[in-house]
Structure formats: C-alpha cells, structure tokens
Motif scaffolding. Structure first.
Motif, PDB file in Angstrom:
ATOM      1  N   VAL A  84       0.960  -1.164   0.009  1.00  0.00           N
ATOM      2  CA  VAL A  84       0.000   0.073  -0.021  1.00  0.00           C
ATOM      3  C   VAL A  84       0.932   1.204  -0.163  1.00  0.00           C
ATOM      4  O   VAL A  84       1.826   1.364   0.953  1.00  0.00           O
ATOM      5  N   THR A  85       0.606   2.188  -0.955  1.00  0.00           N
ATOM      6  CA  THR A  85       1.626   3.366  -0.993  1.00  0.00           C
ATOM      7  C   THR A  85       0.572   4.518  -1.374  1.00  0.00           C
ATOM      8  O   THR A  85      -0.572   4.393  -1.584  1.00  0.00           O
ATOM      9  N   LEU A  86       1.058   5.665  -1.654  1.00  0.00           N
ATOM     10  CA  LEU A  86       0.431   6.861  -1.810  1.00  0.00           C
ATOM     11  C   LEU A  86       0.360   7.480  -3.419  1.00  0.00           C
ATOM     12  O   LEU A  86       1.668   7.238  -3.874  1.00  0.00           O
ATOM     13  N   ILE A 127      -5.366  -0.688   4.504  1.00  0.00           N
ATOM     14  CA  ILE A 127      -3.999  -1.477   4.935  1.00  0.00           C
ATOM     15  C   ILE A 127      -4.840  -2.770   5.952  1.00  0.00           C
ATOM     16  O   ILE A 127      -5.143  -2.425   7.216  1.00  0.00           O
ATOM     17  N   LEU A 128      -4.922  -3.814   5.415  1.00  0.00           N
ATOM     18  CA  LEU A 128      -5.806  -4.886   5.999  1.00  0.00           C
ATOM     19  C   LEU A 128      -4.616  -5.943   6.427  1.00  0.00           C
ATOM     20  O   LEU A 128      -3.721  -6.198   5.847  1.00  0.00           O
ATOM     21  N   PRO A 129      -5.276  -7.099   7.351  1.00  0.00           N
ATOM     22  CA  PRO A 129      -4.441  -8.144   7.522  1.00  0.00           C
ATOM     23  C   PRO A 129      -3.939  -8.613   6.226  1.00  0.00           C
ATOM     24  O   PRO A 129      -4.703  -9.061   5.496  1.00  0.00           O
ATOM     25  N   GLY A 130      -2.608  -9.151   6.128  1.00  0.00           N
ATOM     26  CA  GLY A 130      -2.272  -9.838   4.788  1.00  0.00           C
ATOM     27  C   GLY A 130      -1.423  -8.784   4.155  1.00  0.00           C
ATOM     28  O   GLY A 130      -0.537  -9.221   3.319  1.00  0.00           O
ATOM     29  N   THR A 131      -1.364  -7.396   4.413  1.00  0.00           N
ATOM     30  CA  THR A 131      -0.713  -6.500   3.870  1.00  0.00           C
ATOM     31  C   THR A 131       0.897  -6.752   4.190  1.00  0.00           C
ATOM     32  O   THR A 131       1.002  -7.149   5.396  1.00  0.00           O
ATOM     33  N   GLY A 132       1.668  -6.638   3.296  1.00  0.00           N
ATOM     34  CA  GLY A 132       2.928  -6.858   3.594  1.00  0.00           C
ATOM     35  C   GLY A 132       3.895  -5.620   3.653  1.00  0.00           C
ATOM     36  O   GLY A 132       4.573  -5.625   4.632  1.00  0.00           O
ATOM     37  N   LEU A 133       3.652  -4.523   3.073  1.00  0.00           N
ATOM     38  CA  LEU A 133       4.382  -3.401   3.112  1.00  0.00           C
ATOM     39  C   LEU A 133       3.564  -2.070   3.030  1.00  0.00           C
ATOM     40  O   LEU A 133       2.542  -2.101   2.231  1.00  0.00           O
ATOM     41  N   VAL A 134       3.688  -0.877   3.989  1.00  0.00           N
ATOM     42  CA  VAL A 134       3.092   0.279   3.572  1.00  0.00           C
ATOM     43  C   VAL A 134       4.247   1.253   3.432  1.00  0.00           C
ATOM     44  O   VAL A 134       5.456   1.323   4.063  1.00  0.00           O
ATOM     45  N   ALA A 135       4.307   1.980   2.296  1.00  0.00           N
ATOM     46  CA  ALA A 135       5.316   2.848   1.731  1.00  0.00           C
ATOM     47  C   ALA A 135       4.915   4.328   1.517  1.00  0.00           C
ATOM     48  O   ALA A 135       3.836   4.508   0.847  1.00  0.00           O
ATOM     49  N   ALA A 158      -0.712  -2.658  12.925  1.00  0.00           N
ATOM     50  CA  ALA A 158      -1.891  -3.711  13.333  1.00  0.00           C
ATOM     51  C   ALA A 158      -2.533  -4.472  12.490  1.00  0.00           C
ATOM     52  O   ALA A 158      -3.104  -5.708  12.776  1.00  0.00           O
ATOM     53  N   ALA A 159      -2.064  -4.391  11.096  1.00  0.00           N
ATOM     54  CA  ALA A 159      -2.108  -5.284   9.938  1.00  0.00           C
ATOM     55  C   ALA A 159      -1.304  -6.470   9.827  1.00  0.00           C
ATOM     56  O   ALA A 159      -1.249  -7.021   9.039  1.00  0.00           O
ATOM     57  N   GLY A 160      -0.018  -6.240  10.603  1.00  0.00           N
ATOM     58  CA  GLY A 160       1.116  -7.129  10.304  1.00  0.00           C
ATOM     59  C   GLY A 160       2.107  -6.813   9.284  1.00  0.00           C
ATOM     60  O   GLY A 160       2.682  -7.576   8.834  1.00  0.00           O
ATOM     61  N   ALA A 161       2.067  -5.568   8.885  1.00  0.00           N
ATOM     62  CA  ALA A 161       2.712  -5.344   7.608  1.00  0.00           C
ATOM     63  C   ALA A 161       3.895  -4.355   8.059  1.00  0.00           C
ATOM     64  O   ALA A 161       4.212  -3.976   9.466  1.00  0.00           O
ATOM     65  N   LEU A 162       5.134  -4.136   7.351  1.00  0.00           N
ATOM     66  CA  LEU A 162       6.109  -3.286   7.677  1.00  0.00           C
ATOM     67  C   LEU A 162       5.797  -2.055   7.108  1.00  0.00           C
ATOM     68  O   LEU A 162       5.148  -1.617   6.084  1.00  0.00           O
TER      69      LEU A 162
END
Length: 362
Positions: A84-86, A127-135, A158-162
C-alpha cells in the motif's frame, strides 16, 4: 546564480568536503580488505555509519547504498506481500511498486486529499491483515507536506505489515518516527555528496538482497563502499545534527518572509503540516517553463528533477486535483542553510515581476 532548488539537491557542506578529501587524495584502500590501510578505511566508514544513524531511530541496522533509489528498491523488492502506498510518492517508489505489480504482486495506491495529505480513513480501509508493506514519504519532495507517518505505521503494524518511510527530504530536518521499520535516506539532500544513501532496518527485519555479490554490508548489501562518500555523508549528518535548531529557525524565517513577499500567489499543499524549506506556489495564467527560461540565473523548478524534460505535468500536483494548466502555473522554490534572506528576496522579486509581466502580455 541564486540557487533555490534544495529539493533537487543541496550544496555540499564544507564539513563534508573536508571529510572526503583525504580519501580522495591519498587513501585508496578497499575498506573490505584485511590489511592496515583497508582496516583504516573500514574504520572511517564505521564512524560515518554512527554519524548517519544518530538521526534515525535506535535499535536498527544502517546499510550504505548508492543512494535512496537503491534503498527504496531494496526495501520494496526485498519485502513480501501486498503493498500500500500513496499517489504522490517519488518515482523511485511508484515505478518500483508498478514493476512489482507487473510481476503479480498486489499493489494499492491511495489518493491524497487536496492539501496533499493522505486520507487516513482510506488508508485504514486499505491496510488490512495480509498487507506486507506500507510505503510513504515523510516530506513530499514537490509540495513539502509532512505525512502522518506514525499513524500509517500504527495501521501497518496492526495489519502485520512493515512500514517503509522515504525520509529523503525530511532526514536531518523532521524527526523520523521511531515506529518505522525501514527508512531510506540520501546524502545529497542534506549537504552531503551524491552517489551515497542508506537503508535503515529495524532489528529483526530481514529483506531479500537486491544485488548479489560479496554481501559486504551487514544486512546483505553487496558492493565495495566508497570511504570518501561515506565519510562525506557522515560529516554532513553530524553537521545537520549540530545545526538542527539553527537550520530550522533560519528556514522558518525565510519561509515567513517569502510568503509575505509572494502574498498574491497560492500555496500548494497544507500550510501547517509542511517542511518550511519548500515553497510550492501557483499563479494563474503563468507559464512556468517560460518563466524558468526568462530567469536562467535563478535556479528553481516546476517539480521533481527526476521528471524534468518528460513533458508531463507533476503527478503530485495532479494527485491533489490540479488540472494540467494549474500544474504548469506552479513553481517549486527550495531553500535552506546557505540561502541568504537578501538573495531570496531578490529572486522572488524578479520571479514575481516576470510572472506578472507574462499575464499582462497575455
């Protein structure tokens, strides 16, 4: 020449040049060699590593890279899971996640609000559970807005992501939230040399290598490091830490004076949540390309240096809802430590006069 393009690059600090010269003039050893000259080069790099890391969260590992583009590519390609990014991120993020999408990785690109800030409700929904990365970028390179990185990191965890923070424009100026997991930075945006950056990783975070080879850096980055570039980065980081309060006060004073002088122009992006060394302005009816051509002894821009010459309008300005015409009537002014109030006032006076002459002629 009056230089007002600090977002593209910053002037080299004298401290950085002084730190680099010995390694350019007479100390040529490979820092990964076991002999005495190699160990001396390695020691200089470790000093620089500590200096650079001092402006980042504790409890992490800093690996030097060729720049922030490499660092961001490594963080994105070396991680796993949906991203997930902007929409207003730098091309080093957007183009990399697009490449990952072509390889089958799920990517969500969130829109931003008209002020350039992320809509946290939209982020929460994506940004839900299973998301791997937020940038996300700490300070936007085109409009200077400061994103709520700590809030995004909370959602990511909270979603388990970095949480990957592109701190290129904010490093040394805006505090990097301690909850980030990965942080990309670049020396030449903080009065250091070009050709060196770094990726900071929180302890416990692992990434697949971007490049394979000797694995010289602790986190697995391969390639021979330049003691000169690393030493320059370290000295620039130390100067930024030592002068942080003075630099902030100087930039805020310049920003306030510039806003008053350019009162007839519209500020692009949020007023409050922004880094004050970035002034992105719009004046309807102005052709900024022509303006830059008419004022060649003033260095300013219409947006990211990475997109200059492409013929496209700024994706950041389009991302906050601008038409092509509005984007083409916007200028980016970047200033900082070595900008004087007198030269900024002189440059703005000429920019404003030339812009208004354009509108009269039209």
């Amino acid at each position: 020449m009056i230089y007002l393009d600090y977002q593209a690059t910053t002037p080299l600090a004298p401290e950085a040049l002084h730190a680099m010269l010995p390694w350019l003039e007479k100390s040529h050893a490979n820092p990964h060699s076991p002999h005495a000259p190699g160990r001396a080069a390695r020691a200089a790099i470790e000093v620089a590593r500590q200096q650079v890391a001092a402006l980042l969260p504790a409890e992490g590992t800093l690996s030097f890279t060729s720049g922030a583009t490499e660092a961001l590519n490594w963080a994105i390609k070396g991680s796993m899971g949906p991203i997930v990014t902007l929409a207003t991120e730098h091309a080093a993020v957007l183009d990399t996640v697009a490449a990952e999408a072509r390889r089958g990785r799920e990517v969500t690109v969130l829109p931003v609000k008209p002020d350039g800030l992320v809509d946290l409700d939209a982020a929460r929904a994506a940004i839900l559970p299973g998301t791997g990365l937020v940038a996300a970028m700490l300070v936007n390179n085109e409009i200077g807005v400061v994103q709520p990185i700590a809030e995004l990191a909370y959602l990511a965890h909270a979603a388990g992501a970095l949480m990957l923070c592109d701190a290129v424009q904010g490093y040394g100026r805006v505090a990097v939230p301690a909850t980030c997991d990965l942080v990309a930075i670049s020396a030449h945006k903080v009065h250091g040399p070009k050709g060196v950056g770094a990726l900071w990783m929180r302890h416990g975070v692992t990434l697949e290598p971007l490049m394979h080879g000797g694995g010289q850096e602790a986190a697995g980055r391969s390639g021979t490091l330049s003691p000169a570039l690393c030493a320059g980065f370290g000295a620039a980081a130390k100067a930024a830490a030592d002068r942080q309060d003075a630099d902030r006060a100087h930039v805020e004073a310049l920003f306030a004076a510039a806003r008053e002088q350019m009162a007839g122009w519209t500020l692009n992006g949020a007023m409050d949540q922004r880094y004050r060394g970035n002034l992105n302005l719009r004046l309807a009816g102005v052709d900024v390309a022509r303006l830059m051509s008419d004022l060649r002894d003033i260095a300013f821009s219409a947006g990211s240096a990475c997109a200059s010459g492409s013929g496209r309008t700024s994706h950041v300005l389009r991302g906050i809802g601008f038409s092509d015409a509005e984007a083409r009537s916007s200028i980016r002014l970047g200033f900082g430590r070595y900008t004087t109030a007198e030269e900024l006032e002189a440059a703005l006076s000429r920019i404003d006069a030339a812009a208004r002459a354009q509108r009269i002629a039209a």
